[in-house]
Design a protein around this motif. Structure first.
Motif, PDB file in Angstrom:
ATOM      1  N   GLU A 107     -44.126-104.268  -4.032  1.00  0.00           N
ATOM      2  CA  GLU A 107     -45.171-103.535  -4.739  1.00  0.00           C
ATOM      3  C   GLU A 107     -45.655-104.295  -5.967  1.00  0.00           C
ATOM      4  N   VAL A 108     -44.754-105.046  -6.606  1.00  0.00           N
ATOM      5  CA  VAL A 108     -45.118-105.836  -7.782  1.00  0.00           C
ATOM      6  C   VAL A 108     -45.796-107.131  -7.352  1.00  0.00           C
ATOM      7  N   ASP A 109     -45.230-107.790  -6.359  1.00  0.00           N
ATOM      8  CA  ASP A 109     -45.797-109.054  -5.886  1.00  0.00           C
ATOM      9  C   ASP A 109     -47.231-108.886  -5.391  1.00  0.00           C
ATOM     10  N   ASP A 110     -47.509-107.729  -4.785  1.00  0.00           N
ATOM     11  CA  ASP A 110     -48.831-107.499  -4.205  1.00  0.00           C
ATOM     12  C   ASP A 110     -49.818-106.877  -5.191  1.00  0.00           C
ATOM     13  N   ASP A 111     -49.356-106.581  -6.404  1.00  0.00           N
ATOM     14  CA  ASP A 111     -50.196-105.917  -7.391  1.00  0.00           C
ATOM     15  C   ASP A 111     -50.814-106.958  -8.315  1.00  0.00           C
ATOM     16  N   GLU A 112     -52.124-106.897  -8.503  1.00  0.00           N
ATOM     17  CA  GLU A 112     -52.817-107.876  -9.344  1.00  0.00           C
ATOM     18  C   GLU A 112     -52.665-107.592 -10.835  1.00  0.00           C
ATOM     19  N   ARG A 113     -52.167-106.426 -11.177  1.00  0.00           N
ATOM     20  CA  ARG A 113     -52.007-106.075 -12.583  1.00  0.00           C
ATOM     21  C   ARG A 113     -50.801-106.798 -13.196  1.00  0.00           C
ATOM     22  N   SER A 114     -50.789-106.890 -14.524  1.00  0.00           N
ATOM     23  CA  SER A 114     -49.600-107.395 -15.208  1.00  0.00           C
ATOM     24  C   SER A 114     -48.480-106.381 -15.010  1.00  0.00           C
ATOM     25  N   THR A 115     -47.251-106.829 -15.165  1.00  0.00           N
ATOM     26  CA  THR A 115     -46.140-105.907 -14.969  1.00  0.00           C
ATOM     27  C   THR A 115     -46.166-104.772 -15.989  1.00  0.00           C
ATOM     28  N   SER A 116     -46.666-105.031 -17.187  1.00  0.00           N
ATOM     29  CA  SER A 116     -46.734-103.971 -18.190  1.00  0.00           C
ATOM     30  C   SER A 116     -47.791-102.925 -17.837  1.00  0.00           C
ATOM     31  N   GLU A 117     -48.865-103.339 -17.197  1.00  0.00           N
ATOM     32  CA  GLU A 117     -49.841-102.360 -16.726  1.00  0.00           C
ATOM     33  C   GLU A 117     -49.214-101.457 -15.672  1.00  0.00           C
ATOM     34  N   ILE A 118     -48.388-102.046 -14.841  1.00  0.00           N
ATOM     35  CA  ILE A 118     -47.684-101.253 -13.824  1.00  0.00           C
ATOM     36  C   ILE A 118     -46.750-100.258 -14.503  1.00  0.00           C
ATOM     37  N   MET A 119     -46.041-100.729 -15.532  1.00  0.00           N
ATOM     38  CA  MET A 119     -45.138 -99.843 -16.260  1.00  0.00           C
ATOM     39  C   MET A 119     -45.915 -98.739 -16.974  1.00  0.00           C
ATOM     40  N   ALA A 120     -47.008 -99.081 -17.616  1.00  0.00           N
ATOM     41  CA  ALA A 120     -47.791 -98.100 -18.365  1.00  0.00           C
ATOM     42  C   ALA A 120     -48.331 -97.002 -17.463  1.00  0.00           C
ATOM     43  N   ALA A 121     -48.600 -97.342 -16.230  1.00  0.00           N
ATOM     44  CA  ALA A 121     -49.126 -96.344 -15.295  1.00  0.00           C
ATOM     45  C   ALA A 121     -48.091 -95.278 -14.955  1.00  0.00           C
ATOM     46  N   ARG A 122     -46.821 -95.532 -15.259  1.00  0.00           N
ATOM     47  CA  ARG A 122     -45.782 -94.530 -15.005  1.00  0.00           C
ATOM     48  C   ARG A 122     -45.952 -93.316 -15.910  1.00  0.00           C
ATOM     49  N   ASN A 123     -46.550 -93.526 -17.082  1.00  0.00           N
ATOM     50  CA  ASN A 123     -46.844 -92.410 -17.976  1.00  0.00           C
ATOM     51  C   ASN A 123     -48.031 -92.787 -18.853  1.00  0.00           C
ATOM     52  N   PRO A 124     -49.239 -92.415 -18.460  1.00  0.00           N
ATOM     53  CA  PRO A 124     -50.430 -92.757 -19.236  1.00  0.00           C
ATOM     54  C   PRO A 124     -50.425 -92.175 -20.644  1.00  0.00           C
ATOM     55  N   ALA A 125     -49.570 -91.182 -20.917  1.00  0.00           N
ATOM     56  CA  ALA A 125     -49.509 -90.578 -22.252  1.00  0.00           C
ATOM     57  C   ALA A 125     -48.609 -91.373 -23.194  1.00  0.00           C
ATOM     58  N   ALA A 126     -47.874 -92.340 -22.664  1.00  0.00           N
ATOM     59  CA  ALA A 126     -47.055 -93.207 -23.508  1.00  0.00           C
ATOM     60  C   ALA A 126     -47.926 -94.322 -24.072  1.00  0.00           C
ATOM     61  N   ARG A 127     -47.590 -94.764 -25.276  1.00  0.00           N
ATOM     62  CA  ARG A 127     -48.372 -95.816 -25.949  1.00  0.00           C
ATOM     63  C   ARG A 127     -47.668 -97.152 -25.702  1.00  0.00           C
ATOM     64  N   VAL A 128     -47.863 -97.698 -24.511  1.00  0.00           N
ATOM     65  CA  VAL A 128     -47.101 -98.865 -24.057  1.00  0.00           C
ATOM     66  C   VAL A 128     -47.678-100.163 -24.620  1.00  0.00           C
ATOM     67  N   VAL A 129     -46.796-100.992 -25.159  1.00  0.00           N
ATOM     68  CA  VAL A 129     -47.162-102.338 -25.583  1.00  0.00           C
ATOM     69  C   VAL A 129     -46.177-103.320 -24.965  1.00  0.00           C
ATOM     70  N   LYS A 130     -46.637-104.530 -24.752  1.00  0.00           N
ATOM     71  CA  LYS A 130     -45.783-105.583 -24.221  1.00  0.00           C
ATOM     72  C   LYS A 130     -45.437-106.530 -25.354  1.00  0.00           C
ATOM     73  N   SER A 131     -44.134-106.762 -25.559  1.00  0.00           N
ATOM     74  CA  SER A 131     -43.689-107.679 -26.603  1.00  0.00           C
ATOM     75  C   SER A 131     -42.181-107.858 -26.497  1.00  0.00           C
ATOM     76  N   LEU A 132     -41.661-108.738 -27.331  1.00  0.00           N
ATOM     77  CA  LEU A 132     -40.215-108.990 -27.455  1.00  0.00           C
ATOM     78  C   LEU A 132     -39.600-109.534 -26.172  1.00  0.00           C
ATOM     79  N   ASN A 133     -40.438-109.995 -25.257  1.00  0.00           N
ATOM     80  CA  ASN A 133     -39.933-110.467 -23.964  1.00  0.00           C
ATOM     81  C   ASN A 133     -40.046-111.969 -23.768  1.00  0.00           C
ATOM     82  N   HIS A 134     -40.894-112.629 -24.558  1.00  0.00           N
ATOM     83  CA  HIS A 134     -41.184-114.036 -24.261  1.00  0.00           C
ATOM     84  C   HIS A 134     -40.406-115.007 -25.152  1.00  0.00           C
ATOM     85  N   VAL A 135     -39.486-114.466 -25.969  1.00  0.00           N
ATOM     86  CA  VAL A 135     -38.569-115.291 -26.764  1.00  0.00           C
ATOM     87  C   VAL A 135     -37.154-114.945 -26.310  1.00  0.00           C
ATOM     88  N   GLY A 136     -36.343-115.947 -26.009  1.00  0.00           N
ATOM     89  CA  GLY A 136     -34.996-115.711 -25.523  1.00  0.00           C
ATOM     90  C   GLY A 136     -34.150-114.941 -26.519  1.00  0.00           C
TER      91      GLY A 136
END
Length: 219
Positions: A107-136
């Protein structure tokens, strides 16, 4: 931002990323509450040793107490998080999709959205931001520097809620990194594994150049 005005931070996940973030946040004066796998019966003891100062709570208690919720569980466990409870909360997606670890999720491999867009769609009322993931996680503590340091590393935040991005930018600055506003959540793809910003040591201007639109909130 004065300590008394700082938001309470809740962290889902007491692994290496979650505990590294907890140590930095506690050190910066934040109230931190954590929860982990139900199988971690010694979670309170673990946290007291590896992230002293952080509190342990149930998932329900964490969501009730936290102003900002950080998701640092393995990507494959994202569906087990209490998404319906995140209404109105700033939710930081710090997860990375790693097929060698998570397996290929069709479902993720076939989805053109970013993974965070996929996560945000789980609850549109949440204020989802993507961060803290690209630094080890090991680099977060090693590379943290005071504001104004010429070699200070940058960390991006993307999301469709501008106020949520600003709140997280303040937290990133307190953690010892220059925050860079990367604009809408769709731009989070640049922060994912295998994409331009992931794992690279970049200054604010360099990181901003990889994100469109972009604005350095540390300025």
């Amino acid at each position: 931002m004065h300590v008394a005005e700082r938001p309470t931070i809740g962290i889902f996940g007491a692994g290496k990323v979650g505990t590294a973030l907890a140590r930095l946040l506690v050190g910066a004066g934040y109230d931190v509450v954590m929860t982990g796998s139900p199988r971690q019966t010694a979670l309170a003891l673990l946290v007291s040793v590896v992230a002293p100062g952080a509190r342990v709570a149930t998932p329900e208690e964490l969501v009730e107490q936290a102003d900002v919720v950080i998701l640092s569980v393995p990507f494959g466990k994202a569906a087990t998080l209490p998404w319906p409870a995140f209404d109105g909360r700033i939710v930081v997606d710090a997860m990375n999709y790693w097929p060698p670890v998570d397996g290929h999720i069709r479902e993720v491999d076939d989805d053109e959205r970013s993974t965070s867009e996929i996560m945000a769609a789980r609850n549109p009322a949440a204020r989802v931001v993507k961060s803290l993931n690209h630094v080890g996680y090991h680099e977060m503590e090693d590379d943290s520097m005071d504001a104004g340091s010429p070699l200070r590393r940058a960390m991006a935040v993307v999301g469709d809620d501008a106020e949520a991005r600003t709140v997280l930018a303040g937290i990133i600055d307190d953690l010892g990194f220059d925050p860079v506003d990367g604009g809408p959540i769709a731009n989070g793809r640049a922060l994912e594994p295998g994409h331009p910003a992931f794992g690279r040591e970049l200054g604010a201007a360099e990181l901003a150049a990889l994100l469109t639109p972009s604005e350095d909130l540390a300025a």
